[in-house]
Motif scaffolding. Structure first.
Motif, PDB file in Angstrom:
ATOM      1  N   THR A   1       0.796  -1.229   0.080  1.00 21.92           N
ATOM      2  CA  THR A   1      -0.057  -0.190   0.053  1.00 21.92           C
ATOM      3  C   THR A   1       0.875   1.357  -0.062  1.00 21.92           C
ATOM      4  O   THR A   1       1.963   1.353   0.349  1.00 21.92           O
ATOM      5  CB  THR A   1      -0.752   0.069   1.316  1.00 21.92           C
ATOM      6  N   ALA A   2       0.324   2.505  -0.350  1.00 24.08           N
ATOM      7  CA  ALA A   2       1.220   3.587  -0.319  1.00 24.08           C
ATOM      8  C   ALA A   2       1.369   3.930   1.079  1.00 24.08           C
ATOM      9  O   ALA A   2       2.615   4.376   1.209  1.00 24.08           O
ATOM     10  CB  ALA A   2       0.219   4.630  -0.894  1.00 24.08           C
ATOM     11  N   GLU A   3       0.604   3.691   2.109  1.00 27.46           N
ATOM     12  CA  GLU A   3       1.062   4.067   3.493  1.00 27.46           C
ATOM     13  C   GLU A   3       2.319   3.268   3.995  1.00 27.46           C
ATOM     14  O   GLU A   3       3.084   3.459   4.476  1.00 27.46           O
ATOM     15  CB  GLU A   3      -0.142   3.779   4.541  1.00 27.46           C
ATOM     16  N   GLY A   4       2.222   1.710   3.507  1.00 33.42           N
ATOM     17  CA  GLY A   4       3.007   1.149   4.025  1.00 33.42           C
ATOM     18  C   GLY A   4       4.440   1.141   3.096  1.00 33.42           C
ATOM     19  O   GLY A   4       5.578   0.893   3.643  1.00 33.42           O
ATOM     20  N   LEU A   5       4.436   1.626   2.042  1.00 39.82           N
ATOM     21  CA  LEU A   5       5.718   1.951   1.141  1.00 39.82           C
ATOM     22  C   LEU A   5       6.357   3.468   2.017  1.00 39.82           C
ATOM     23  O   LEU A   5       7.531   3.305   2.020  1.00 39.82           O
ATOM     24  CB  LEU A   5       5.251   2.520  -0.048  1.00 39.82           C
ATOM     25  N   ALA A   6       5.530   4.222   2.417  1.00 38.26           N
ATOM     26  CA  ALA A   6       6.138   5.422   3.262  1.00 38.26           C
ATOM     27  C   ALA A   6       6.678   4.897   4.457  1.00 38.26           C
ATOM     28  O   ALA A   6       7.710   5.422   4.915  1.00 38.26           O
ATOM     29  CB  ALA A   6       4.796   6.518   3.270  1.00 38.26           C
ATOM     30  N   MET A   7       6.091   3.802   5.241  1.00 41.98           N
ATOM     31  CA  MET A   7       6.546   3.267   6.341  1.00 41.98           C
ATOM     32  C   MET A   7       8.163   2.878   6.280  1.00 41.98           C
ATOM     33  O   MET A   7       8.832   2.789   6.841  1.00 41.98           O
ATOM     34  CB  MET A   7       5.626   2.261   7.045  1.00 41.98           C
ATOM     35  N   TRP A   8       8.076   1.971   4.934  1.00 39.72           N
ATOM     36  CA  TRP A   8       9.278   1.255   4.715  1.00 39.72           C
ATOM     37  C   TRP A   8      10.245   2.309   4.553  1.00 39.72           C
ATOM     38  O   TRP A   8      11.479   2.102   4.895  1.00 39.72           O
ATOM     39  CB  TRP A   8       8.856   0.373   3.400  1.00 39.72           C
ATOM     40  N   ALA A   9       9.865   3.366   3.592  1.00 39.54           N
ATOM     41  CA  ALA A   9      10.993   4.341   3.139  1.00 39.54           C
ATOM     42  C   ALA A   9      11.403   5.084   4.654  1.00 39.54           C
ATOM     43  O   ALA A   9      12.648   5.238   4.691  1.00 39.54           O
ATOM     44  CB  ALA A   9      10.528   5.292   2.328  1.00 39.54           C
ATOM     45  N   ARG A  10      10.503   5.490   5.386  1.00 39.73           N
ATOM     46  CA  ARG A  10      10.943   6.048   6.674  1.00 39.73           C
ATOM     47  C   ARG A  10      11.811   5.167   7.577  1.00 39.73           C
ATOM     48  O   ARG A  10      13.047   5.664   7.962  1.00 39.73           O
ATOM     49  CB  ARG A  10       9.782   6.399   7.407  1.00 39.73           C
ATOM     50  N   THR A  11      11.547   3.866   7.471  1.00 36.92           N
ATOM     51  CA  THR A  11      12.384   2.910   8.256  1.00 36.92           C
ATOM     52  C   THR A  11      13.976   3.053   7.675  1.00 36.92           C
ATOM     53  O   THR A  11      14.801   2.909   8.597  1.00 36.92           O
ATOM     54  CB  THR A  11      11.929   1.596   8.292  1.00 36.92           C
ATOM     55  N   LEU A  12      13.993   2.696   6.471  1.00 35.56           N
ATOM     56  CA  LEU A  12      15.231   2.734   5.904  1.00 35.56           C
ATOM     57  C   LEU A  12      16.180   4.057   6.050  1.00 35.56           C
ATOM     58  O   LEU A  12      17.247   3.950   6.247  1.00 35.56           O
ATOM     59  CB  LEU A  12      15.150   2.153   4.296  1.00 35.56           C
ATOM     60  N   LEU A  13      15.337   5.143   5.801  1.00 35.15           N
ATOM     61  CA  LEU A  13      16.029   6.577   5.918  1.00 35.15           C
ATOM     62  C   LEU A  13      16.653   6.644   7.481  1.00 35.15           C
ATOM     63  O   LEU A  13      17.580   7.171   7.654  1.00 35.15           O
ATOM     64  CB  LEU A  13      15.035   7.465   5.389  1.00 35.15           C
ATOM     65  N   LEU A  14      15.670   6.419   8.577  1.00 42.02           N
ATOM     66  CA  LEU A  14      16.063   6.604   9.654  1.00 42.02           C
ATOM     67  C   LEU A  14      17.420   5.598  10.062  1.00 42.02           C
ATOM     68  O   LEU A  14      18.214   6.212  10.739  1.00 42.02           O
ATOM     69  CB  LEU A  14      14.912   6.415  10.400  1.00 42.02           C
ATOM     70  N   GLN A  15      17.256   4.475   9.562  1.00 50.08           N
ATOM     71  CA  GLN A  15      18.324   3.300   9.674  1.00 50.08           C
ATOM     72  C   GLN A  15      19.679   3.989   9.139  1.00 50.08           C
ATOM     73  O   GLN A  15      20.901   3.754   9.828  1.00 50.08           O
ATOM     74  CB  GLN A  15      18.075   2.004   9.251  1.00 50.08           C
ATOM     75  N   ALA A  16      19.696   4.539   8.046  1.00 45.92           N
ATOM     76  CA  ALA A  16      20.651   4.968   7.417  1.00 45.92           C
ATOM     77  C   ALA A  16      21.284   6.288   8.065  1.00 45.92           C
ATOM     78  O   ALA A  16      22.721   6.662   8.235  1.00 45.92           O
ATOM     79  CB  ALA A  16      20.417   5.407   5.959  1.00 45.92           C
ATOM     80  N   ILE A  17      20.471   7.063   8.577  1.00 45.30           N
ATOM     81  CA  ILE A  17      20.723   8.489   9.180  1.00 45.30           C
ATOM     82  C   ILE A  17      21.416   8.124  10.631  1.00 45.30           C
ATOM     83  O   ILE A  17      22.317   8.884  11.164  1.00 45.30           O
ATOM     84  CB  ILE A  17      19.619   9.369   9.123  1.00 45.30           C
ATOM     85  N   GLY A  18      20.819   7.174  11.111  1.00 45.61           N
ATOM     86  CA  GLY A  18      21.048   6.852  12.867  1.00 45.61           C
ATOM     87  C   GLY A  18      20.274   7.666  13.506  1.00 45.61           C
ATOM     88  O   GLY A  18      20.942   8.126  14.590  1.00 45.61           O
ATOM     89  N   SER A  19      19.026   7.822  13.372  1.00 45.37           N
ATOM     90  CA  SER A  19      18.369   8.691  14.097  1.00 45.37           C
ATOM     91  C   SER A  19      17.147   8.230  14.254  1.00 45.37           C
ATOM     92  O   SER A  19      16.592   7.184  13.719  1.00 45.37           O
ATOM     93  CB  SER A  19      18.108   9.808  13.343  1.00 45.37           C
ATOM     94  N   SER A  20      16.278   8.275  15.464  1.00 47.55           N
ATOM     95  CA  SER A  20      15.205   7.836  15.831  1.00 47.55           C
ATOM     96  C   SER A  20      14.113   8.351  15.157  1.00 47.55           C
ATOM     97  O   SER A  20      13.014   7.740  15.008  1.00 47.55           O
ATOM     98  CB  SER A  20      15.011   7.620  17.442  1.00 47.55           C
ATOM     99  N   GLU A  21      14.164   9.631  14.518  1.00 47.47           N
ATOM    100  CA  GLU A  21      12.832  10.244  14.040  1.00 47.47           C
ATOM    101  C   GLU A  21      13.092  11.240  13.105  1.00 47.47           C
ATOM    102  O   GLU A  21      12.545  11.756  12.383  1.00 47.47           O
ATOM    103  CB  GLU A  21      11.978  11.038  15.157  1.00 47.47           C
ATOM    104  N   ALA A  22      14.500  11.969  13.124  1.00 49.10           N
ATOM    105  CA  ALA A  22      14.956  12.959  12.308  1.00 49.10           C
ATOM    106  C   ALA A  22      15.503  12.538  10.956  1.00 49.10           C
ATOM    107  O   ALA A  22      16.386  11.780  10.789  1.00 49.10           O
ATOM    108  CB  ALA A  22      15.899  13.827  12.784  1.00 49.10           C
ATOM    109  N   TRP A  23      14.628  13.119   9.806  1.00 54.13           N
ATOM    110  CA  TRP A  23      15.078  12.314   8.399  1.00 54.13           C
ATOM    111  C   TRP A  23      15.249  13.221   7.435  1.00 54.13           C
ATOM    112  O   TRP A  23      15.299  13.059   6.320  1.00 54.13           O
ATOM    113  CB  TRP A  23      13.935  11.367   8.171  1.00 54.13           C
TER     114      TRP A  23
END
Length: 394
Positions: free
Chosen positions: A31-53
């Motif tokens: 779903t669109a919302e699931g895709l956005a959640m997936w993107a947020r998870t990967l981006l936060l992981q890459a940045i090393g942040s819990s919420e700032a992307w």
């Protein structure tokens, strides 16, 4: 000054712990919302942040073990389509999806940015934007600039955000630290970071220092390099102190750095295959050069450190220090899904390298592959050097 790089993986060290704390979201990507959640998870992981992307993440997303997952996410984006995503996602989700794609080296469909910009403009016209809205808008503006819209939509969004008061230094509806860093880099990339704007955003970053990770400080350093002395020399003592103390020694969030080998001193392995070929041709041209060096915090895969290092050729190539970049997807110099286009971040690097006093010579992969044998390649390289350096522009 230029020095050999100490090859290591510490650029990603802070990200390993965070990766274990974030949920796997790829399973919900139908779903669109699931895709956005997936993107947020990967981006936060890459940045090393819990919420700032809102900014950085490029080096973290460039590691080998994420490429298959990123390709799968991009495929899902294409499959669902920009129109459907634009209709179903809110501003924050559109912004995080665009940021993930551009930080990972993809060139998203422009319609995603237009959909996000349409939503942002509705919020701005209402006159009651929250800090979260400004943060999402700043992330969207940076993503648009990373997609090559520095003189188009990215620049427009920077101007509209600033006109709406996003660059204020205080207040409950002010930008967070990550959003302020994103807006600073977007403004600098677009040529809109004058002294007062850069000062306000640096002060905001200083007040919200807790929001910032090391990669974000690297983005602020790049913003200062792109803005140049015309802006940085106008900074007041608060902004200048923050910039000098925390940002000017920060490692740039350069995806090329994530491709370096783990072994310290492995300079030959620090080059991509294309860079190694260009290095060999430089040797055939009798041009002494360094492999894997840092200059003003910028990674130079190939460089003639001594002024006049190409004196054997004469002309423009004999003047000043030379920085040679072999442009292909392996070096993260072009977009992964459109390798005919030099990435915006690569162009920003060229601007910063040139501002540091280096003469920039890109070598394009497509033309190189059409050449037959060593003689043609060394001849092509001589022609590029004699033609003179690239003149980076905003």
């Amino acid at each position: 000054r230029c020095r050999r790089v100490k090859i290591c993986r510490d650029v990603l060290g802070a990200k390993v712990v965070v990766a274990a704390q974030l949920p796997a979201a790829s399973g919900a990507a139908g779903t669109a919302e699931g895709l956005a959640m997936w993107a947020r998870t990967l981006l936060l992981q890459a940045i090393g942040s819990s919420e700032a992307w809102q900014c950085s993440g490029r080096a973290g997303l460039a590691v080998d073990n994420l490429q298959e997952e990123l390709a799968a996410l991009h495929k899902q984006v294409v499959s669902l389509g920009s129109e459907a995503l634009g209709n179903h996602l809110n501003l924050a989700d559109l912004s995080v999806l665009c940021r993930l794609l551009t930080a990972a080296g993809f060139l998203p469909d422009r319609r995603l940015f237009v959909a996000g910009a349409t939503q942002l403009r509705k919020h701005l016209s209402s006159g009651s934007c929250t800090g979260a809205t400004f943060d999402a808008g700043a992330g969207l503006a940076l993503a648009a600039c990373e997609a090559g819209e520095e003189q188009g939509l990215g620049s427009e969004l920077v101007g509209e955000l600033c006109a709406a008061g996003a660059a204020r230094t205080h207040g409950e509806n002010a930008l967070g630290g990550s959003g302020a860093a994103a807006l600073a880099l977007a403004a600098a990339a677009a040529g809109r970071a004058d002294g007062p704007l850069l000062e306000a955003l640096l002060i905001r970053c200083s007040l919200r220092e807790i929001d910032l990770c090391p990669a974000m400080l690297g983005d602020l350093r790049l913003a200062a390099l792109l803005a140049g002395p015309a802006a940085t020399e106008q900074l007041d003592i608060r902004a200048l102190s923050f910039l000098r103390t925390l940002c000017l020694d920060a490692r740039l969030d350069d995806p090329r750095l994530a491709l370096l080998p783990a072994e310290a001193g492995a300079f030959d392995e620090a080059l991509t295959p294309f860079e190694a070929e260009v290095s060999e041709s430089l040797g055939q041209c009798e041009i002494p050069h360094a492999r894997a060096a840092l200059a003003s915090g910028l990674f130079l895969p190939l460089s003639a450190v001594q002024a006049g290092g190409a004196s054997v050729l004469g002309g423009a190539a004999a003047r000043g220090q030379l920085a040679i970049f072999a442009e292909d997807a392996a070096a993260r110099a072009v977009y992964i899904n459109d390798q005919s286009k030099r990435s915006a971040f690569q162009r920003w690097k060229y601007r910063a390298v040139a501002a540091a006093g280096w003469r920039v010579f890109p070598v394009e992969d497509g033309r190189w592959r059409a050449l037959a044998g060593r003689e043609e390649r060394s001849g092509h390289l001589k022609e590029l050097l004699l033609a003179g350096p690239l003149e980076p522009t905003v």
